[in-house]
Design an enzyme around this catalytic site. Sequence first.
Site, PDB file in Angstrom:
ATOM      1  N   SER A 112       0.758  -1.079  -0.060  1.00 35.20           N
ATOM      2  CA  SER A 112       0.082   0.086  -0.076  1.00 35.20           C
ATOM      3  C   SER A 112       0.967   1.337  -0.001  1.00 35.20           C
ATOM      4  CB  SER A 112      -0.901   0.016   1.251  1.00 35.20           C
ATOM      5  OG  SER A 112      -0.069   0.032   2.381  1.00 35.20           O
ATOM      6  N   SER A 146       3.385  -4.107   2.756  1.00 35.61           N
ATOM      7  CA  SER A 146       3.173  -2.950   2.362  1.00 35.61           C
ATOM      8  C   SER A 146       4.281  -2.115   2.034  1.00 35.61           C
ATOM      9  CB  SER A 146       2.179  -2.152   3.005  1.00 35.61           C
ATOM     10  OG  SER A 146       0.808  -2.818   2.612  1.00 35.61           O
TER      11      SER A 146
END
Length: 491
Positions: free
Chosen positions: A158, A182
Site C-alpha cells: 500500500s 506494504s
Amino acid sequence: MTDLTSLTLAEARKGLAAKTFTSLELTDAHLSAIEAARVLNAFVMETPDRARDMAREADGKIAKGDAGPLAGIPLGMTDLFATKGVRTTACSKILGNFVPTYESTVTSQLWRDGAVMLGKLNNDEFAMGSANETSCFGPVGNPWRREGSNTTLVPGGSSGGSASAVAALLCMGATATDTGGSIRQPAAFTATVGIKPTYGRCSRWGIVAFASSLDQAGPIARSVRDSAMLLRSMAGHDPKDTTSVDIPVPDYEAAIGKSVKGIRIGIPKEYRLDGMPAEIEKLWSEGAAWLKAAGAELVEVSLPHTKYALPAYYIVAPAEASSNLARYDGVRYGLREQGKNIIELYENTRAEGFGAEVRRRVMIGTYVLSAGYYDAYYLRAQKVRTLIKKDFEDCFAKGVNAILTPATPSAAFGIGEKGGADPVEMYLNDIFTVTVNMAGLPGIAVPAGKDAQGLPLGLQLIGRPFDEETLFSLGEVIEQAAGRFTPARWW
C-alpha cells in the site's frame, strides 16, 4: 554542485555537516523535484512553507553544533501518520479534510532528530491494496517503465507513494507501514530498500489502524545504510502503545559492512512456487550465491504451513479491519452523509466514504467474525497463524540466522492490469511477504536485479525477532553485489 536530489541520505548528512550545502538548499531541490513530478501523484499534500521553516531551524542547529542524527534531511510521510496541523486522510474520502491535533510517535521522533517534512504521501485507502490503486486521490505512477514502453506501471502498495517518491528522488526517505507486505513489495517494484521491523519495534500510536496485530511502521529509502539510519530514529519504546516493546534500539548503521561469515541462511523449499518466473528463480539463486561468497552458510529449510499463510491472512486482516473501521461513522469527524435517522446516516456515510476494496474487506471481516462463522474461519485462521510462527521458531532454533526468499512473484505491472474481475489475482502479490507479518518478524526487501524488460526485482531477508541488525548486514552484501538502480526520467 552535484544534483542534491541524487545524494543518498548518508551522503547528504556528510555534506550538511561539512557545510557544502545547507538544509534549505537541499529542501528546495527536493521541492522543485516534487513540483516537476506531479504526474506520478506520489504526494497528496505538499508542505513547502513548513519544510523551509524546518530546514532553516536545522541549519541553525547544524551551525551551533547541536544537530540531531537526521538534521536537515527532507523526508516524505505516508498519509497514515497523524501530523499535527497537517491534513491526514489515510487516502480515504471518509476522513475528508481531517486535521489531527496531535503528532504520531514515529513522526515526533523524526522531528526530534531534525528531519524536514516535505509533505504527505499517497497510499492505498486505509493501507488496503497491493498497487496503490485504491486511494481516493487516484493511483500512483511508478517512475520505472518497461524498456521501449510508455505504459505507466504501479509502484506496489500500500505504500506506493513512499516507494515512488524515493525512487524518483523526490525525497531522501519516507515513512511507510507494512501489514502484509506494504513496505517490502513496493520497495521491490521500485528498486528501493524497505524494512518492516519486528512487531512492537516501532510505535503504532498516531498511525491510522488497518489490522492492529499485523501493522508495523518502517522506512523506505535509497540504500540499506539510509534505511538503517531512518529506522534508528523511528524505533523505540512508547508507553502510549501497549504493543510497543521496551528494549534498547541498537545502532543499526554499525551493522553495515559487518562480516557475515558463518551466518546461516535458510532457503525455504516451500517458496519455490509452481509457475514461478525463471527470472525470479535465477535472482534467488544469485542472491544465495552472493551471500555464500561473502562467507554465509546456506541451508535448505522447511516452513510447511507457508501455503496456508495467504488465506489465513485474508481472514485475520479483514476481521481486524472491520472492527477498526467501525469508528468511521460520520458523527465526530470526516465525511457526513445525512439520513432520515442515525442508522441511515451511518449507512449513507460509510457507503459513500469507503472505496470498493475497503468495503469488500470490511464485509469479509464482518462475515468471518459473525456468530455462525467465527469458529470455521477466524478461529482456524488464528490457529494457522500460530503454526506459521512455530515454523519460523523451529527454523531459528536449528541455528538459522536469517531466511532468503524472493520479495515478489513478478516485477511491477500496469495500472488497472490486475484484480479487476478477481481480487485474488491482486492478493497473490503478497504471497512471499504475509508470513513475516503473521509471525511478527522483521523483513527487508533489497533491489537485486532487473527482469528482461528492464524492471527492478528484489530479494527479501527474514530475520529473528528484534534482530534487524543481521538483516542490514546481509542486505548490504546483496546491495554491493547487485549495485544500485535508478529509473530513466520520463516525467
